[in-house]
Design a protein around this motif. Structure first.
Motif, mmCIF file in Angstrom:
data_model
loop_
_atom_site.group_PDB
_atom_site.id
_atom_site.type_symbol
_atom_site.label_atom_id
_atom_site.label_comp_id
_atom_site.label_asym_id
_atom_site.label_seq_id
_atom_site.Cartn_x
_atom_site.Cartn_y
_atom_site.Cartn_z
ATOM 1 N N LEU A 1 0.820 -1.203 0.000
ATOM 2 C CA LEU A 1 0.000 0.000 0.000
ATOM 3 C C LEU A 1 0.856 1.256 0.000
ATOM 4 O O LEU A 1 1.863 1.346 0.701
ATOM 5 C CB LEU A 1 -0.921 -0.007 1.223
ATOM 6 N N GLU A 2 0.453 2.241 -0.795
ATOM 7 C CA GLU A 2 1.159 3.506 -0.866
ATOM 8 C C GLU A 2 0.675 4.442 0.242
ATOM 9 O O GLU A 2 -0.447 4.312 0.735
ATOM 10 C CB GLU A 2 0.938 4.154 -2.235
ATOM 11 N N PRO A 3 1.487 5.412 0.645
ATOM 12 C CA PRO A 3 1.080 6.347 1.695
ATOM 13 C C PRO A 3 -0.081 7.223 1.254
ATOM 14 O O PRO A 3 -0.338 7.403 0.066
ATOM 15 C CB PRO A 3 2.355 7.169 1.937
ATOM 16 N N CYS A 4 -0.768 7.804 2.229
ATOM 17 C CA CYS A 4 -2.001 8.533 1.948
ATOM 18 C C CYS A 4 -1.769 9.758 1.079
ATOM 19 O O CYS A 4 -2.665 10.183 0.351
ATOM 20 C CB CYS A 4 -2.685 8.925 3.246
ATOM 21 N N PHE A 5 -0.566 10.364 1.124
ATOM 22 C CA PHE A 5 -0.356 11.569 0.333
ATOM 23 C C PHE A 5 -0.425 11.269 -1.159
ATOM 24 O O PHE A 5 -0.838 12.112 -1.955
ATOM 25 C CB PHE A 5 0.977 12.246 0.683
ATOM 26 N N LEU A 6 -0.061 10.044 -1.574
ATOM 27 C CA LEU A 6 -0.162 9.674 -2.977
ATOM 28 C C LEU A 6 -1.625 9.526 -3.378
ATOM 29 O O LEU A 6 -2.022 9.905 -4.485
ATOM 30 C CB LEU A 6 0.600 8.378 -3.254
ATOM 31 N N ASP A 7 -2.436 8.996 -2.474
ATOM 32 C CA ASP A 7 -3.870 8.920 -2.738
ATOM 33 C C ASP A 7 -4.436 10.320 -3.001
ATOM 34 O O ASP A 7 -5.247 10.519 -3.907
ATOM 35 C CB ASP A 7 -4.601 8.304 -1.536
ATOM 36 N N LYS A 8 -4.007 11.286 -2.204
ATOM 37 C CA LYS A 8 -4.508 12.644 -2.368
ATOM 38 C C LYS A 8 -4.062 13.226 -3.699
ATOM 39 O O LYS A 8 -4.840 13.910 -4.387
ATOM 40 C CB LYS A 8 -4.018 13.538 -1.221
ATOM 41 N N MET A 9 -2.835 12.939 -4.111
ATOM 42 C CA MET A 9 -2.355 13.430 -5.398
ATOM 43 C C MET A 9 -3.189 12.858 -6.537
ATOM 44 O O MET A 9 -3.498 13.544 -7.511
ATOM 45 C CB MET A 9 -0.877 13.064 -5.585
ATOM 46 N N MET A 10 -3.563 11.575 -6.415
ATOM 47 C CA MET A 10 -4.381 10.957 -7.450
ATOM 48 C C MET A 10 -5.767 11.599 -7.513
ATOM 49 O O MET A 10 -6.359 11.720 -8.586
ATOM 50 C CB MET A 10 -4.489 9.457 -7.196
ATOM 51 N N GLU A 11 -6.270 12.002 -6.349
ATOM 52 C CA GLU A 11 -7.568 12.658 -6.314
ATOM 53 C C GLU A 11 -7.522 14.004 -7.042
ATOM 54 O O GLU A 11 -8.504 14.444 -7.640
ATOM 55 C CB GLU A 11 -8.009 12.877 -4.874
ATOM 56 N N GLU A 12 -6.370 14.657 -6.988
ATOM 57 C CA GLU A 12 -6.244 16.002 -7.544
ATOM 58 C C GLU A 12 -5.938 16.011 -9.033
ATOM 59 O O GLU A 12 -5.989 17.059 -9.677
ATOM 60 C CB GLU A 12 -5.159 16.773 -6.790
ATOM 61 N N HIS A 13 -5.592 14.869 -9.601
ATOM 62 C CA HIS A 13 -5.260 14.790 -11.019
ATOM 63 C C HIS A 13 -6.217 13.828 -11.719
ATOM 64 O O HIS A 13 -6.819 12.962 -11.092
ATOM 65 C CB HIS A 13 -3.813 14.330 -11.202
ATOM 66 N N SER A 14 -6.314 13.986 -13.019
ATOM 67 C CA SER A 14 -7.318 13.210 -13.759
ATOM 68 C C SER A 14 -6.702 12.324 -14.829
ATOM 69 O O SER A 14 -7.275 12.161 -15.899
ATOM 70 C CB SER A 14 -8.333 14.172 -14.401
ATOM 71 N N PHE A 15 -5.540 11.766 -14.563
ATOM 72 C CA PHE A 15 -4.909 10.861 -15.526
ATOM 73 C C PHE A 15 -5.509 9.466 -15.342
ATOM 74 O O PHE A 15 -5.202 8.776 -14.375
ATOM 75 C CB PHE A 15 -3.396 10.813 -15.324
ATOM 76 N N SER A 16 -6.348 9.059 -16.274
ATOM 77 C CA SER A 16 -6.961 7.734 -16.158
ATOM 78 C C SER A 16 -5.982 6.630 -16.523
ATOM 79 O O SER A 16 -6.186 5.469 -16.177
ATOM 80 C CB SER A 16 -8.201 7.639 -17.048
ATOM 81 N N LYS A 17 -4.906 6.979 -17.227
ATOM 82 C CA LYS A 17 -3.873 5.998 -17.543
ATOM 83 C C LYS A 17 -2.531 6.698 -17.662
ATOM 84 O O LYS A 17 -2.454 7.907 -17.916
ATOM 85 C CB LYS A 17 -4.204 5.247 -18.828
ATOM 86 N N LEU A 18 -1.481 5.942 -17.473
ATOM 87 C CA LEU A 18 -0.127 6.484 -17.494
ATOM 88 C C LEU A 18 0.670 5.799 -18.601
ATOM 89 O O LEU A 18 1.481 4.919 -18.341
ATOM 90 C CB LEU A 18 0.551 6.271 -16.137
#
Length: 336
Positions: free
Chosen positions: A253-270
């Protein structure tokens, strides 16, 4: 270990950093019996041993005691193992006292694992505590300054590359960063050749070539130099244990700050993400670049380089990571 003094290595979690640190520790301590019949057995000078200061922030109770006090407790415990009675009462002074006293037994090896954990654990939850811990670490590492003559080897390992100005500026600002070096690209992880050699007894149902290509597509593809390509060791070992292709990486599991970064960006794929060299630069507590973070956590790896323009093309390393990102992305996407 024979080509320089101070090293820094960053790799994603579950990639074998702690095992590397433990291996180096026991090599320098001369524990030959642990390496019987292994490749290094006849290539290491077992007669020459060195005292070791091993700091693993996984084992430092900074959340319960506070970082300063937890470091003092850990150093006192290490000193006792060498029958040394420390007299100082700050983490910096204890480190200097232990280092100088141990140097009477020989040049000292310092191994620091998960160096960034006291920062990562507080990001987004308590940035003030993260800054406090950063200042404590900065002071702590400054205790090594001016003691080069006592040190044989030093390795600092972690998941992220925090700015040296934030942590190491007063003591370890001359670390040799081997994270992207082609000489160390296969230091951690399994290459395809190693898999075929060491896991040969495993009997796949389909043809050998198809099987190893399937393993690579699921768990391989990581590279830090576009010369060496490796598989995630955690996922590989879980795969051979379970005997089936599955997503094991998401368990890390990744730390919570990465979850927040994902919430703030809209990249559905990398896929086919083009970035400049800044993606490889250091980060600090309040300035986390999305792509730098995704690269350092293992969600992205290098796929191509335009050296003339200094443009890097980044994508998922493999199917397992791609599936993990998709699961995380849709977890944070609003339901429409």
């Amino acid at each position: 270990v024979n080509t320089g003094d101070y090293y820094f290595l960053s790799r994603p979690r579950r990639f074998g950093k702690s095992l590397l640190v433990s291996t180096l520790k026991h090599l320098f301590l001369g524990k030959k019996e642990l390496f019987k019949d292994l490749w290094i057995e006849d290539k290491w000078n077992w007669e020459e041993t060195n005292p070791v200061i091993h700091i693993s922030f996984n084992d430092v109770d900074y959340q319960g005691l506070g970082l300063e006090q937890a470091l003092i407790v850990m150093l006192y415990q290490q000193a006792e193992a060498y029958d040394i009675q420390l007299k100082k009462n700050t983490a910096k002074s204890c480190l200097k006292e232990l280092l100088t006293t141990l140097s009477k037994k020989g040049k000292v090896v310092i191994l620091i694992d998960e160096y960034d954990k006291p920062l990562i654990d507080y990001l987004e939850k308590d940035n003030d505590q993260a800054y406090t811990n950063q200042d404590i670490l900065k002071t702590f590492y400054s205790g090594i300054k001016h003691h080069d003559k006592f040190i044989k080897f030093l390795l600092v390992a972690g998941n992220y590359k925090f700015s040296t100005a934030g942590i190491f500026s007063d003591g370890l600002n001359h670390l040799f960063d081997i994270t992207l070096s082609q000489h160390y690209g296969n230091l951690l992880g399994f290459s395809q050749e190693e898999l075929k050699s060491y896991f040969f007894p495993y009997k796949p149902n389909n043809t050998q070539d198809d099987f190893w290509e399937q393993v690579r597509s699921w768990y391989g593809g990581y590279t830090w130099d576009r010369k060496n390509y490796v598989c995630n060791p955690f996922s590989i070992l879980r795969f051979f244990e379970e005997g089936k292709f599955n997503n094991y990486w998401i368990e890390a599991l990744e730390p919570c700050f990465l979850d927040k970064m994902m919430e703030e960006h809209s990249f559905s794929k990398l896929e086919e993400i083009e970035v400049g060299t800044a993606v490889f630069q250091t980060i600090d507590i309040e300035h986390f670049s999305l792509f730098s973070t995704l690269f350092q956590t293992g969600y992205l790896t290098i796929k191509n380089v335009n050296r003339e323009l200094q443009i890097y093309t980044m994508s998922y390393p493999n199917k397992e990571v791609k599936d993990s990102y998709a699961a995380n992305f849709y977890k944070h996407s609003p339901i429409i």
